[in-house]
Design an enzyme around this catalytic site. Structure first.
Site, PDB file in Angstrom:
ATOM      1  N   HIS A  13       0.814  -1.215   0.000  1.00 11.88           N
ATOM      2  CA  HIS A  13       0.000   0.000   0.000  1.00 11.88           C
ATOM      3  C   HIS A  13       0.853   1.272   0.000  1.00 11.88           C
ATOM      4  O   HIS A  13       0.416   2.308  -0.510  1.00 11.88           O
ATOM      5  CB  HIS A  13      -0.994  -0.035   1.176  1.00 11.88           C
ATOM      6  CG  HIS A  13      -2.006  -1.139   1.022  1.00 11.88           C
ATOM      7  ND1 HIS A  13      -2.548  -1.820   2.082  1.00 11.88           N
ATOM      8  CD2 HIS A  13      -2.551  -1.702  -0.098  1.00 11.88           C
ATOM      9  CE1 HIS A  13      -3.392  -2.749   1.625  1.00 11.88           C
ATOM     10  NE2 HIS A  13      -3.401  -2.692   0.311  1.00 11.88           N
ATOM     11  N   HIS A  35      -8.118  -7.507  -8.048  1.00 14.25           N
ATOM     12  CA  HIS A  35      -8.478  -8.372  -6.914  1.00 14.25           C
ATOM     13  C   HIS A  35      -8.647  -7.446  -5.705  1.00 14.25           C
ATOM     14  O   HIS A  35      -7.702  -7.238  -4.936  1.00 14.25           O
ATOM     15  CB  HIS A  35      -7.382  -9.392  -6.633  1.00 14.25           C
ATOM     16  CG  HIS A  35      -7.153 -10.378  -7.740  1.00 14.25           C
ATOM     17  ND1 HIS A  35      -6.594 -10.031  -8.951  1.00 14.25           N
ATOM     18  CD2 HIS A  35      -7.412 -11.717  -7.815  1.00 14.25           C
ATOM     19  CE1 HIS A  35      -6.527 -11.113  -9.718  1.00 14.25           C
ATOM     20  NE2 HIS A  35      -7.011 -12.156  -9.051  1.00 14.25           N
ATOM     21  N   SER A  75      -6.610  -1.816  -0.577  1.00 15.81           N
ATOM     22  CA  SER A  75      -6.143  -1.060  -1.749  1.00 15.81           C
ATOM     23  C   SER A  75      -7.219  -0.130  -2.332  1.00 15.81           C
ATOM     24  O   SER A  75      -6.898   1.022  -2.681  1.00 15.81           O
ATOM     25  CB  SER A  75      -5.576  -2.014  -2.808  1.00 15.81           C
ATOM     26  OG  SER A  75      -6.457  -3.080  -3.072  1.00 15.81           O
ATOM     27  N   GLU A 126     -13.920  -7.845  -8.061  1.00 14.11           N
ATOM     28  CA  GLU A 126     -13.844  -8.784  -6.935  1.00 14.11           C
ATOM     29  C   GLU A 126     -14.757  -9.959  -7.260  1.00 14.11           C
ATOM     30  O   GLU A 126     -15.928  -9.771  -7.555  1.00 14.11           O
ATOM     31  CB  GLU A 126     -14.256  -8.090  -5.630  1.00 14.11           C
ATOM     32  CG  GLU A 126     -14.444  -8.997  -4.432  1.00 14.11           C
ATOM     33  CD  GLU A 126     -13.247  -9.888  -4.088  1.00 14.11           C
ATOM     34  OE1 GLU A 126     -12.124  -9.377  -3.962  1.00 14.11           O
ATOM     35  OE2 GLU A 126     -13.448 -11.114  -3.966  1.00 14.11           O
ATOM     36  N   GLY A 167     -11.094 -10.710 -12.174  1.00 15.75           N
ATOM     37  CA  GLY A 167     -10.240  -9.571 -12.506  1.00 15.75           C
ATOM     38  C   GLY A 167      -9.254  -9.864 -13.627  1.00 15.75           C
ATOM     39  O   GLY A 167      -8.900  -8.970 -14.397  1.00 15.75           O
ATOM     40  N   ASP A 169      -3.351  -8.280  -7.355  1.00 14.86           N
ATOM     41  CA  ASP A 169      -3.034  -8.714  -5.987  1.00 14.86           C
ATOM     42  C   ASP A 169      -3.859  -9.954  -5.642  1.00 14.86           C
ATOM     43  O   ASP A 169      -4.770  -9.909  -4.820  1.00 14.86           O
ATOM     44  CB  ASP A 169      -3.365  -7.538  -5.044  1.00 14.86           C
ATOM     45  CG  ASP A 169      -3.100  -7.862  -3.586  1.00 14.86           C
ATOM     46  OD1 ASP A 169      -2.301  -8.781  -3.313  1.00 14.86           O
ATOM     47  OD2 ASP A 169      -3.700  -7.185  -2.732  1.00 14.86           O
TER      48      ASP A 169
HETATM   49  C1  LIG Z   1      -5.198 -10.440  -1.418  1.00 19.91           C
HETATM   50  S1  LIG Z   1      -6.906 -10.109  -1.501  1.00 19.91           S
HETATM   51  C2  LIG Z   1      -6.980  -8.487  -2.110  1.00 19.91           C
HETATM   52  C3  LIG Z   1      -6.550  -7.428  -1.163  1.00 19.91           C
HETATM   53  C4  LIG Z   1      -6.665  -6.036  -1.693  1.00 19.91           C
HETATM   54  N1  LIG Z   1      -6.082  -5.895  -3.016  1.00 19.91           N
HETATM   55  C5  LIG Z   1      -5.982  -5.072  -0.755  1.00 19.91           C
HETATM   56  O1  LIG Z   1      -4.800  -4.760  -0.951  1.00 19.91           O
HETATM   57  O2  LIG Z   1      -6.647  -4.584   0.162  1.00 19.91           O
HETATM   58  C6  LIG Z   1      -7.419 -11.042  -2.902  1.00 19.91           C
HETATM   59  C7  LIG Z   1      -8.887 -10.902  -3.263  1.00 19.91           C
HETATM   60  O3  LIG Z   1      -9.086 -11.433  -4.564  1.00 19.91           O
HETATM   61  C8  LIG Z   1     -10.367 -12.071  -4.612  1.00 19.91           C
HETATM   62  N2  LIG Z   1     -10.308 -12.952  -5.798  1.00 19.91           N
HETATM   63  C9  LIG Z   1      -9.855 -14.224  -5.892  1.00 19.91           C
HETATM   64  N3  LIG Z   1      -9.814 -14.611  -7.173  1.00 19.91           N
HETATM   65  C10 LIG Z   1     -10.238 -13.565  -7.924  1.00 19.91           C
HETATM   66  C11 LIG Z   1     -10.386 -13.321  -9.330  1.00 19.91           C
HETATM   67  N4  LIG Z   1     -10.069 -14.266 -10.234  1.00 19.91           N
HETATM   68  N5  LIG Z   1     -10.845 -12.117  -9.731  1.00 19.91           N
HETATM   69  C12 LIG Z   1     -11.161 -11.146  -8.823  1.00 19.91           C
HETATM   70  N6  LIG Z   1     -11.034 -11.303  -7.478  1.00 19.91           N
HETATM   71  C13 LIG Z   1     -10.571 -12.497  -7.039  1.00 19.91           C
HETATM   72  C14 LIG Z   1     -10.481 -12.716  -3.266  1.00 19.91           C
HETATM   73  O4  LIG Z   1     -11.850 -12.952  -2.948  1.00 19.91           O
HETATM   74  C15 LIG Z   1      -9.842 -11.658  -2.347  1.00 19.91           C
HETATM   75  O5  LIG Z   1     -10.800 -10.775  -1.849  1.00 19.91           O
END
Ligand SMILES: C[S@@+](CC[C@H](N)C(=O)[O-])C[C@H]1O[C@@H](n2cnc3c(N)ncnc32)[C@H](O)[C@@H]1O
Length: 297
Positions: free
Chosen positions: A18, A41, A102, A120, A146, A166
């Site tokens: 971040h 993500h 994020s 998401e 994503g 991410d």
């Molecule tokens: C590491 S977390 C994201 C944290 C966020 N980027 C942050 O920094 O606050 C990963 C997220 O991706 C979601 N996710 C998993 N596979 C995904 C996909 N193919 N496309 C979009 N989101 C996805 C999960 O549900 C989870 O909420």
């Protein structure tokens, strides 16, 4: 999809990711032209640090809590300023009760003319995210994959901007999925800034991602090595099993100031966040061969 970011919000890995995101944002804001932020993500946007998930093994106490409490030399304080602005915006009271994910780091730094696009896949999380930003016309939330969305979204009409990829790294082939998305996204938008987050766990796969992407960018896209930067931090001796000990980012088309900022910040951050003497960090432009964490592929 079992991954819940709420268990990890505000840990050392979030802090580094971040800070980098906030620095890229501030660089884009140096010009008046609008830009787009794309988060493939997204998670839920903001995390309640008083929740059961966050309190179960409070990783944030060894992350953002330590950063807030530490003495900051002037140069470090200046580098942390946009990130700490986002943290403060999520915590209007004295106590630290929430941590901005994020999307929220981005929203807290956004200008009226800029736009945010969030993907998401988890249905409940996408709903939470949608409700969170329902009143902000600058933010668009999509409940979709994503990786797949990225090819359709870039290049954005603004032609300037930033993508954060991410993923949760639940799948054993996640690094390969991310590499494919990287090439698709950069092929369509070679001038965009891309931040790729990856854990330092399966070091072979992680180095393969970094080196493979770098070689492809140089050979196929004629991108200069200094336009590929990576920054990693490990708070304990790196291990392949167990709790995450290290993580970081690869940034393609980074702001020209980012490398110097991270070279200043990371020794301080490592000292503040280290959990044993095996802690360390690296920042390298062009993915230097001599900084690899594995001997060979
Ligand atoms: C590491 S977390 C994201 C944290 C966020 N980027 C942050 O920094 O606050 C990963 C997220 O991706 C979601 N996710 C998993 N596979 C995904 C996909 N193919 N496309 C979009 N989101 C996805 C999960 O549900 C989870 O909420």
């Amino acid at each position: 999809m079992n991954y819940r970011h709420a268990f990890h919000a505000g840990n050392f890995a979030d802090v580094l990711k971040h800070v980098v995101l906030a620095l890229c944002f501030e660089h884009l804001k140096a010009k008046p032209k609008p830009f787009r932020y794309i988060d493939t993500h997204s998670g839920i946007g903001q995390y309640d640090l008083t929740s059961d998930e966050a309190r179960r093994s409070p990783e944030f106490e060894d992350g953002i809590t330590r950063v807030l409490a530490a003495d900051k030399p002037d140069d470090v304080a200046a580098i942390l300023k946009p990130f700490l602005h986002a943290v403060a915006a999520s915590n209007p009271g004295e106590a630290l009760t929430a941590y901005p994910g994020s999307p929220q780091v981005a929203e807290s730094l956004l200008r009226d003319t800029d736009r945010i696009q969030l993907c998401e896949l988890h249905p409940a999380d996408a709903k939470t995210l949608d409700q969170r930003y329902a009143k902000d016309r600058r933010v668009k939330v999509e409940a979709r994959d994503g990786y797949k969305a990225l090819s359709a979204i870039v290049p954005p009409v603004e032609k300037r901007g930033l993508v954060l990829i991410d993923p949760p790294f639940e799948h054993r082939d996640e690094m390969a999925f991310m590499a494919e998305a990287a090439m698709n996204g950069i092929n369509r938008w070679p001038t965009g800034t891309f931040i790729f987050w990856r854990p330092l766990k399966d070091l072979w796969a992680q180095e393969r991602f970094d080196v493979g992407l770098t070689e492809w960018l140089i050979a196929e896209k004629q991108i200069e090595p200094e336009k590929i930067l990576r920054a990693d931090l490990w708070v304990r001796e790196l291990e392949t099993e167990g709790k995450l000990a290290g993580a970081g980012v690869v940034v393609v088309n980074p702001p020209y100031t980012l490398e110097d900022n991270l070279v200043t910040l990371l020794p301080w951050l490592c000292e503040v966040l280290k959990q044993d003497d095996g802690a360390g960090w690296r920042v390298d432009g062009g993915i230097a061969e001599d900084s690899l964490l594995v001997d060979e592929f």
